[in-house]
Design an enzyme around this catalytic site. Structure first.
Site, PDB file in Angstrom:
ATOM      1  N   TYR A   1      -3.824  50.968 -70.629  1.00 24.02           N
ATOM      2  CA  TYR A   1      -3.349  49.994 -69.631  1.00 24.02           C
ATOM      3  C   TYR A   1      -2.463  48.926 -70.299  1.00 24.02           C
ATOM      4  O   TYR A   1      -1.376  48.600 -69.795  1.00 24.02           O
ATOM      5  CB  TYR A   1      -4.571  49.367 -68.959  1.00 24.02           C
ATOM      6  CG  TYR A   1      -4.281  48.374 -67.868  1.00 24.02           C
ATOM      7  CD1 TYR A   1      -3.880  48.789 -66.601  1.00 24.02           C
ATOM      8  CD2 TYR A   1      -4.426  47.001 -68.094  1.00 24.02           C
ATOM      9  CE1 TYR A   1      -3.636  47.867 -65.592  1.00 24.02           C
ATOM     10  CE2 TYR A   1      -4.190  46.076 -67.095  1.00 24.02           C
ATOM     11  CZ  TYR A   1      -3.794  46.512 -65.844  1.00 24.02           C
ATOM     12  OH  TYR A   1      -3.547  45.605 -64.844  1.00 24.02           O
TER      13      TYR A   1
ATOM     14  N   LYS B   1       1.476  48.107 -69.610  1.00 27.14           N
ATOM     15  CA  LYS B   1       1.926  46.797 -69.138  1.00 27.14           C
ATOM     16  C   LYS B   1       2.892  46.135 -70.133  1.00 27.14           C
ATOM     17  O   LYS B   1       3.765  45.356 -69.742  1.00 27.14           O
ATOM     18  CB  LYS B   1       0.716  45.903 -68.841  1.00 27.14           C
ATOM     19  CG  LYS B   1      -0.145  46.413 -67.680  1.00 27.14           C
ATOM     20  CD  LYS B   1       0.659  46.470 -66.381  1.00 27.14           C
ATOM     21  CE  LYS B   1      -0.170  46.862 -65.185  1.00 27.14           C
ATOM     22  NZ  LYS B   1       0.618  46.877 -63.943  1.00 27.14           N
TER      23      LYS B   1
HETATM   24  P1  NDP Z   1      -5.823  47.566 -56.601  1.00 27.48           P
HETATM   25  O1  NDP Z   1      -6.494  48.678 -57.334  1.00 27.48           O
HETATM   26  O2  NDP Z   1      -6.626  46.663 -55.734  1.00 27.48           O
HETATM   27  O3  NDP Z   1      -4.591  48.136 -55.751  1.00 27.48           O
HETATM   28  C1  NDP Z   1      -3.668  49.018 -56.309  1.00 27.48           C
HETATM   29  C2  NDP Z   1      -3.012  49.790 -55.191  1.00 27.48           C
HETATM   30  O4  NDP Z   1      -2.115  50.755 -55.765  1.00 27.48           O
HETATM   31  C3  NDP Z   1      -4.017  50.597 -54.367  1.00 27.48           C
HETATM   32  O5  NDP Z   1      -3.706  50.491 -52.994  1.00 27.48           O
HETATM   33  C4  NDP Z   1      -3.829  51.996 -54.885  1.00 27.48           C
HETATM   34  O6  NDP Z   1      -4.167  53.032 -53.956  1.00 27.48           O
HETATM   35  C5  NDP Z   1      -2.346  52.020 -55.166  1.00 27.48           C
HETATM   36  N1  NDP Z   1      -1.982  53.108 -56.069  1.00 27.48           N
HETATM   37  C6  NDP Z   1      -2.707  53.638 -57.088  1.00 27.48           C
HETATM   38  N2  NDP Z   1      -2.049  54.637 -57.659  1.00 27.48           N
HETATM   39  C7  NDP Z   1      -0.878  54.776 -56.993  1.00 27.48           C
HETATM   40  C8  NDP Z   1       0.223  55.662 -57.114  1.00 27.48           C
HETATM   41  N3  NDP Z   1       0.241  56.620 -58.045  1.00 27.48           N
HETATM   42  N4  NDP Z   1       1.261  55.540 -56.258  1.00 27.48           N
HETATM   43  C9  NDP Z   1       1.243  54.583 -55.298  1.00 27.48           C
HETATM   44  N5  NDP Z   1       0.228  53.719 -55.137  1.00 27.48           N
HETATM   45  C10 NDP Z   1      -0.822  53.811 -55.970  1.00 27.48           C
HETATM   46  O7  NDP Z   1      -5.077  46.728 -57.748  1.00 27.48           O
HETATM   47  P2  NDP Z   1      -4.694  45.167 -57.798  1.00 27.48           P
HETATM   48  O8  NDP Z   1      -4.218  44.708 -56.483  1.00 27.48           O
HETATM   49  O9  NDP Z   1      -5.769  44.445 -58.491  1.00 27.48           O
HETATM   50  O10 NDP Z   1      -3.467  45.226 -58.831  1.00 27.48           O
HETATM   51  C11 NDP Z   1      -2.108  45.303 -58.417  1.00 27.48           C
HETATM   52  C12 NDP Z   1      -1.225  45.235 -59.645  1.00 27.48           C
HETATM   53  O11 NDP Z   1      -1.500  44.038 -60.380  1.00 27.48           O
HETATM   54  C13 NDP Z   1      -1.457  46.391 -60.617  1.00 27.48           C
HETATM   55  O12 NDP Z   1      -0.231  46.777 -61.193  1.00 27.48           O
HETATM   56  C14 NDP Z   1      -2.360  45.777 -61.658  1.00 27.48           C
HETATM   57  O13 NDP Z   1      -2.264  46.434 -62.884  1.00 27.48           O
HETATM   58  C15 NDP Z   1      -1.811  44.371 -61.719  1.00 27.48           C
HETATM   59  N6  NDP Z   1      -2.731  43.393 -62.259  1.00 27.48           N
HETATM   60  C16 NDP Z   1      -3.932  43.116 -61.655  1.00 27.48           C
HETATM   61  C17 NDP Z   1      -4.779  42.173 -62.199  1.00 27.48           C
HETATM   62  C18 NDP Z   1      -6.081  41.829 -61.583  1.00 27.48           C
HETATM   63  O14 NDP Z   1      -6.798  41.002 -62.157  1.00 27.48           O
HETATM   64  N7  NDP Z   1      -6.455  42.391 -60.457  1.00 27.48           N
HETATM   65  C19 NDP Z   1      -4.429  41.457 -63.425  1.00 27.48           C
HETATM   66  C20 NDP Z   1      -3.153  41.817 -63.971  1.00 27.48           C
HETATM   67  C21 NDP Z   1      -2.344  42.742 -63.395  1.00 27.48           C
HETATM   68  P3  NDP Z   1      -5.709  53.464 -53.776  1.00 27.48           P
HETATM   69  O15 NDP Z   1      -6.274  52.522 -52.782  1.00 27.48           O
HETATM   70  O16 NDP Z   1      -5.664  54.877 -53.278  1.00 27.48           O
HETATM   71  O17 NDP Z   1      -6.347  53.355 -55.127  1.00 27.48           O
END
Ligand code: NDP
Length: 248
Positions: free
Chosen positions: A155, A159
Site C-alpha cells: 500500500y 501511494k
Molecule cells: P473505502 O474502502 O471506504 O472505499 C473505497 C472504494 O473504492 C469502495 O467503494 C470500493 O468498492 C472502491 N473500489 C475498490 N476497488 C476498486 C476498483 N478496482 N475499481 C473501482 N473502485 C474500487 O476507502 P476510503 O474511502 O477509506 O479510501 C478512499 C481513498 O483514500 C483510497 O485511495 C485510500 O487509500 C485513501 N486513503 C484513506 C485513508 C483512510 O484513513 N481511510 C487514509 C489515507 C488514504 P467496494 O465497496 O466494492 O470495496
C-alpha cells in the site's frame, strides 16, 4: 452559483467512504458527477442520493485496474455530460501483511488497483483534457506513501508511486493548462479504518498533533479546492490532510 458550475467530474471509488463524500461535495458546488465504482449498487446509491438532493450525477460500474473500464468511465462522462474537466482518482484498497508473509497476489493487486488504476484513468481522461486545454486531476495518496508503515509495504509503495505519477503528469500536461495534484490523507475515519483494533487507533491518534482522526469531509473540502479555479496556480503538489501527523 457553485464554484464548479458547468464542470464535469469523475470520481472513482465513489460508492462509499471518502469518494462518496467527495462526489457529494463537488455536486453541491454545481459539478455534474460521474460516480464510478467497482460495486454497481453502491455507485448507484451515491448518484441517486446526489440527484434526489437536486444535483447532477450518473453512476457506472468499473474496475479502475482495467484500461477498458477506465475508457468506459471517461466515455460515460462524454456521453452524459459532453465533457470532462475534473478527475479524482480515489479508488483504493488495502491487503496488509508483513513483508515476510505478504503474498505475490497481495502485492500485485494493491499496486494494480491503487497505482495502475490511477494511470489508466489519467491516460484516458488526459486525451479529452489535452484537447480541451483544461483539466484538474486529483490523486488520493496517503501519508504512509511518505512515511512508510509496518504491514503496508504494498500500500505504501502504491501511494508513494501516486506521488511520482502526480508530479510526472503535472510536468507533462502543464503546457495544456491541466493541473495535477495529490492529496495525502492521514488517519481518516472510514470503513477502511473502522475495523482497526482500538489500541491501534489510540496509537495513531497519539501521533496526531490535532489529537483527532480526520473525517471524509476534511479530505473532500481540499479536493474541492484543487478541483476549483481557486487553485489554478497549483500543480505537482502533495497536500497532506493529516492533522499535522507528518511534517516533512
Ligand atoms: P473505502 O474502502 O471506504 O472505499 C473505497 C472504494 O473504492 C469502495 O467503494 C470500493 O468498492 C472502491 N473500489 C475498490 N476497488 C476498486 C476498483 N478496482 N475499481 C473501482 N473502485 C474500487 O476507502 P476510503 O474511502 O477509506 O479510501 C478512499 C481513498 O483514500 C483510497 O485511495 C485510500 O487509500 C485513501 N486513503 C484513506 C485513508 C483512510 O484513513 N481511510 C487514509 C489515507 C488514504 P467496494 O465497496 O466494492 O470495496
Amino acid at each position: 452559483m457553485g464554484i464548479l458550475e458547468k464542470k464535469v467530474a469523475i470520481i472513482t471509488g465513489a460508492g462509499r467512504g471518502i469518494g462518496r463524500v467527495i462526489a457529494v461535495e463537488l455536486a453541491k458546488e454545481g459539478a455534474s458527477v460521474v460516480v464510478a465504482d467497482i460495486d454497481e449498487n453502491t455507485a448507484k446509491e451515491t448518484a441517486d442520493g446526489i440527484c434526489s438532493s437536486g444535483g447532477k450525477a450518473v453512476s457506472i460500474a468499473g474496475d479502475v485496474s482495467s484500461p477498458e473500464d477506465a475508457k468506459e468511465i471517461v466515455d460515460k462522462a462524454l456521453e452524459e455530460f459532453s465533457g470532462l474537466d475534473i478527475l479524482v482518482n480515489n479508488a483504493g484498497i488495502v491487503r496488509d501483511n508483513l513483508i515476510m508473509r505478504m503474498t505475490e497476489d497481495e502485492w500485485d493487486l494493491v499496486i494494480k488497483v491503487n497505482l495502475k488504476g490511477a494511470f489508466n484513468l489519467i491516460k484516458s481522461a488526459s486525451r479529452v483534457m489535452l484537447k480541451r486545454r483544461y483539466g484538474k486531476i486529483i490523486n488520493i495518496s496517503s501519508v504512509v506513501g511518505i512515511m512508510g508503515n509496518v504491514g503496508q509495504a504494498n500500500y505504501s509503495a502504491s501511494k508513494a508511486g501516486i506521488i511520482g505519477l502526480t508530479r510526472s503528469a503535472a510536468k507533462e500536461f502543464a503546457s495544456r493548462n491541466i493541473c495535477v495534484n495529490a492529496v495525502a490523507p492521514g488517519y481518516i475515519e472510514t470503513d477502511m479504518t473502522r475495523n482497526l483494533p482500538e489500541e491501534v487507533k489510540k496509537a495513531f491518534i497519539s501521533t496526531i498533533p490535532l489529537k483527532r482522526a480526520g473525517s471524509a469531509g476534511d479530505v473532500a473540502r481540499v479536493v474541492k479546492f484543487l478541483a476549483s479555479p481557486d487553485s489554478d496556480y497549483i500543480t505537482g503538489q502533495v497536500i497532506q490532510v493529516d492533522g499535522g501527523m507528518v511534517m516533512a
